[in-house]
Design a protein around this motif. Structure first.
Motif, PDB file in Angstrom:
ATOM      1  N   VAL A 149      35.696  72.347 -68.805  1.00 61.23           N
ATOM      2  CA  VAL A 149      35.225  73.733 -68.916  1.00 61.23           C
ATOM      3  C   VAL A 149      33.873  73.785 -69.614  1.00 61.23           C
ATOM      4  O   VAL A 149      33.019  74.619 -69.282  1.00 61.23           O
ATOM      5  CB  VAL A 149      36.271  74.586 -69.665  1.00 61.23           C
ATOM      6  CG1 VAL A 149      35.751  76.005 -69.915  1.00 61.23           C
ATOM      7  CG2 VAL A 149      37.571  74.649 -68.878  1.00 61.23           C
ATOM      8  N   SER A 150      33.641  72.902 -70.575  1.00 56.90           N
ATOM      9  CA  SER A 150      32.420  72.963 -71.372  1.00 56.90           C
ATOM     10  C   SER A 150      31.160  72.645 -70.578  1.00 56.90           C
ATOM     11  O   SER A 150      30.063  72.954 -71.034  1.00 56.90           O
ATOM     12  CB  SER A 150      32.526  72.012 -72.566  1.00 56.90           C
ATOM     13  OG  SER A 150      32.565  70.659 -72.131  1.00 56.90           O
ATOM     14  N   VAL A 151      31.299  72.036 -69.423  1.00 56.41           N
ATOM     15  CA  VAL A 151      30.117  71.696 -68.616  1.00 56.41           C
ATOM     16  C   VAL A 151      29.977  72.637 -67.419  1.00 56.41           C
ATOM     17  O   VAL A 151      29.248  72.333 -66.474  1.00 56.41           O
ATOM     18  CB  VAL A 151      30.185  70.232 -68.137  1.00 56.41           C
ATOM     19  CG1 VAL A 151      30.101  69.270 -69.304  1.00 56.41           C
ATOM     20  CG2 VAL A 151      31.460  69.983 -67.331  1.00 56.41           C
ATOM     21  N   HIS A 152      30.677  73.780 -67.473  1.00 51.44           N
ATOM     22  CA  HIS A 152      30.576  74.779 -66.418  1.00 51.44           C
ATOM     23  C   HIS A 152      30.259  76.148 -67.031  1.00 51.44           C
ATOM     24  O   HIS A 152      30.529  76.395 -68.206  1.00 51.44           O
ATOM     25  CB  HIS A 152      31.886  74.878 -65.616  1.00 51.44           C
ATOM     26  CG  HIS A 152      32.137  73.704 -64.726  1.00 51.44           C
ATOM     27  ND1 HIS A 152      32.637  72.510 -65.195  1.00 51.44           N
ATOM     28  CD2 HIS A 152      31.955  73.532 -63.379  1.00 51.44           C
ATOM     29  CE1 HIS A 152      32.768  71.652 -64.198  1.00 51.44           C
ATOM     30  NE2 HIS A 152      32.357  72.253 -63.087  1.00 51.44           N
ATOM     31  N   GLN A 153      29.672  76.974 -66.205  1.00 54.56           N
ATOM     32  CA  GLN A 153      29.480  78.366 -66.591  1.00 54.56           C
ATOM     33  C   GLN A 153      30.790  79.097 -66.333  1.00 54.56           C
ATOM     34  O   GLN A 153      31.169  79.356 -65.190  1.00 54.56           O
ATOM     35  CB  GLN A 153      28.344  78.996 -65.776  1.00 54.56           C
ATOM     36  CG  GLN A 153      27.960  80.395 -66.216  1.00 54.56           C
ATOM     37  CD  GLN A 153      27.350  80.419 -67.608  1.00 54.56           C
ATOM     38  OE1 GLN A 153      26.649  79.474 -67.991  1.00 54.56           O
ATOM     39  NE2 GLN A 153      27.611  81.467 -68.370  1.00 54.56           N
ATOM     40  N   TRP A 154      31.492  79.425 -67.405  1.00 58.51           N
ATOM     41  CA  TRP A 154      32.863  79.922 -67.277  1.00 58.51           C
ATOM     42  C   TRP A 154      32.987  81.200 -68.095  1.00 58.51           C
ATOM     43  O   TRP A 154      32.864  81.195 -69.313  1.00 58.51           O
ATOM     44  CB  TRP A 154      33.847  78.883 -67.786  1.00 58.51           C
ATOM     45  CG  TRP A 154      35.226  79.006 -67.226  1.00 58.51           C
ATOM     46  CD1 TRP A 154      36.065  80.066 -67.324  1.00 58.51           C
ATOM     47  CD2 TRP A 154      35.932  78.024 -66.475  1.00 58.51           C
ATOM     48  NE1 TRP A 154      37.239  79.831 -66.700  1.00 58.51           N
ATOM     49  CE2 TRP A 154      37.198  78.574 -66.154  1.00 58.51           C
ATOM     50  CE3 TRP A 154      35.632  76.742 -66.051  1.00 58.51           C
ATOM     51  CZ2 TRP A 154      38.152  77.878 -65.435  1.00 58.51           C
ATOM     52  CZ3 TRP A 154      36.577  76.043 -65.328  1.00 58.51           C
ATOM     53  CH2 TRP A 154      37.828  76.601 -65.031  1.00 58.51           C
ATOM     54  N   ASN A 155      33.242  82.303 -67.409  1.00 52.49           N
ATOM     55  CA  ASN A 155      33.359  83.600 -68.059  1.00 52.49           C
ATOM     56  C   ASN A 155      34.810  84.028 -68.104  1.00 52.49           C
ATOM     57  O   ASN A 155      35.598  83.689 -67.209  1.00 52.49           O
ATOM     58  CB  ASN A 155      32.517  84.643 -67.316  1.00 52.49           C
ATOM     59  CG  ASN A 155      32.438  85.957 -68.069  1.00 52.49           C
ATOM     60  OD1 ASN A 155      33.259  86.848 -67.885  1.00 52.49           O
ATOM     61  ND2 ASN A 155      31.438  86.074 -68.935  1.00 52.49           N
ATOM     62  N   LEU A 156      35.167  84.769 -69.155  1.00 47.67           N
ATOM     63  CA  LEU A 156      36.554  85.204 -69.311  1.00 47.67           C
ATOM     64  C   LEU A 156      36.987  86.108 -68.170  1.00 47.67           C
ATOM     65  O   LEU A 156      38.128  86.033 -67.705  1.00 47.67           O
ATOM     66  CB  LEU A 156      36.718  85.929 -70.656  1.00 47.67           C
ATOM     67  CG  LEU A 156      38.104  86.520 -70.953  1.00 47.67           C
ATOM     68  CD1 LEU A 156      39.152  85.415 -70.994  1.00 47.67           C
ATOM     69  CD2 LEU A 156      38.093  87.281 -72.269  1.00 47.67           C
ATOM     70  N   LEU A 157      36.093  86.955 -67.686  1.00 43.71           N
ATOM     71  CA  LEU A 157      36.438  87.900 -66.625  1.00 43.71           C
ATOM     72  C   LEU A 157      36.097  87.348 -65.242  1.00 43.71           C
ATOM     73  O   LEU A 157      36.870  87.526 -64.297  1.00 43.71           O
ATOM     74  CB  LEU A 157      35.698  89.227 -66.847  1.00 43.71           C
ATOM     75  CG  LEU A 157      35.987  89.923 -68.180  1.00 43.71           C
ATOM     76  CD1 LEU A 157      35.164  91.195 -68.300  1.00 43.71           C
ATOM     77  CD2 LEU A 157      37.466  90.230 -68.329  1.00 43.71           C
TER      78      LEU A 157
END
Length: 341
Positions: free
Chosen positions: A70-78
């Motif tokens: 997850v830390s190497v991706h653009q990951w948004n809560l929504l």
């Protein structure tokens, strides 16, 4: 009467008897039951400990690796998973001044909590190691704060250290001192939170020190008494050298716990996250704010988690090196005080 040996009566010129049988014998076949028994001896220890590793892989290793993903991706809560960004999340976290302020606050609270905690715990353990009346009562009494829920401790101490109408400020007013802004001043808030941490963990560490002290051979103390050493001298020349591995263990675990502190700082003031100026925000609280708070960025939150993990790993390696050095040295060297000291 003469005693006849097995060779009695044999002439000197008689040929020797047959020698040992050197004919190779066929290899003995191992039955299924014996083969199964050998496999049971080899595999059964691993089967006994396998539940731990299975649970660790499911609840520890997999979340750790997935957090790295997850830390190497653009990951948004929504919005969910986005594009691959590499180490950009780590660079964004390290570029934020709030992260460095949270890291400084974390180490400040750790120092204010761990140092008094270790000193008070080892002093209480030394007292409990003596021949006290109702020793079980006192030993269980020091553990009571540890079993209290962290939420309850935080709420109680939050009221004690309230800026207005707090019990601590009322006591300071009785002795003629000005009230302290426990929630407004940065250092004062660290002292208040460290007090909560000390209240919860001092008793737990006391029992660990007590167990280590009770394992010290009593003859060392008898030799120290013969040499004329008093109680204080016995403590520093016998007790401390014998439990130094335990001291290192307590210091390192207190460090790791201090880096992961969350409950006390989150509930110290339920109106905000670390104060108006983030004066008592810690790294884990900053992670909570990044992932589920204002930013709602899981990618950066995972990066914060991995940065904290790497810091803990470095401290763990230091612990390993120190522990290995202690284990290879003679634990009894220097334990007995010199005569006339």
């Amino acid at each position: 009467m003469a005693v006849l040996t097995p060779t009695a009566g044999r002439g000197a010129t008689d040929p020797p008897g047959p020698g040992p049988d050197t004919t190779p014998r066929p290899a003995r076949r191992i039955g299924f039951t014996q083969r199964l028994g050998r496999w049971d001896v080899k595999l059964s220890p691993y089967l006994y400990i396998s539940p731990f590793f299975v649970l660790f892989a499911l609840t520890g290793l997999f979340p750790l690796l997935y957090t790295a993903y997850v830390s190497v991706h653009q990951w948004n809560l929504l919005g969910g998973q986005g594009e691959f960004v590499g180490l950009q999340n780590y660079a964004d976290v390290l570029a934020q001044p709030t992260f460095w302020k949270a890291l400084t606050n974390t180490f400040s609270i750790f120092v204010l909590s761990s140092v008094p905690q270790v000193l008070v715990a080892i002093a209480l353990a030394a007292l409990l190691d003596q021949n006290l009346r109702a020793a079980t009562f006192w030993r269980m009494g020091v553990l009571v704060p540890y079993v209290v829920m962290p939420v309850a401790v935080s709420m109680i101490f939050g009221r004690l250290f309230a800026d207005q109408y707090g019990f601590i400020n009322e006591l300071l007013g009785v002795v003629g001192m000005d009230p302290v802004a426990w929630h407004g001043d940065r250092f004062a808030s660290h002292v208040a939170i460290a007090t909560m941490v000390n209240f919860r963990w001092t008793g737990y560490n006391t029992l660990i020190f007590l167990a280590a002290m009770q394992a010290v051979p009593r003859e060392l103390y008898e030799a120290a008494v013969i040499d004329g050493a008093g109680r204080v001298r016995q403590f520093f020349s016998v007790t401390v050298p014998q439990i130094r591995a335990t001291i290192i263990f307590i210091v390192i675990t207190a460090t790791i716990g201090g880096l992961q502190i969350f409950d006390e700082v989150r509930l110290f003031d339920q109106q905000g996250l670390g104060g108006a100026d983030r004066q008592w925000m810690t790294v884990v609280l900053y992670l909570y704010d990044v992932a589920w708070g204002n930013q709602k960025n899981f990618g950066r939150g995972a990066a914060v988690a991995w940065i904290l993990f790497l810091i803990i790993v470095v401290i763990g390696l230091v612990n390993f090196l120190i522990t290995r050095r202690i284990s290879t040295s003679d634990p009894r060297s220097g334990a007995r005080p010199r005569r006339g000291a």
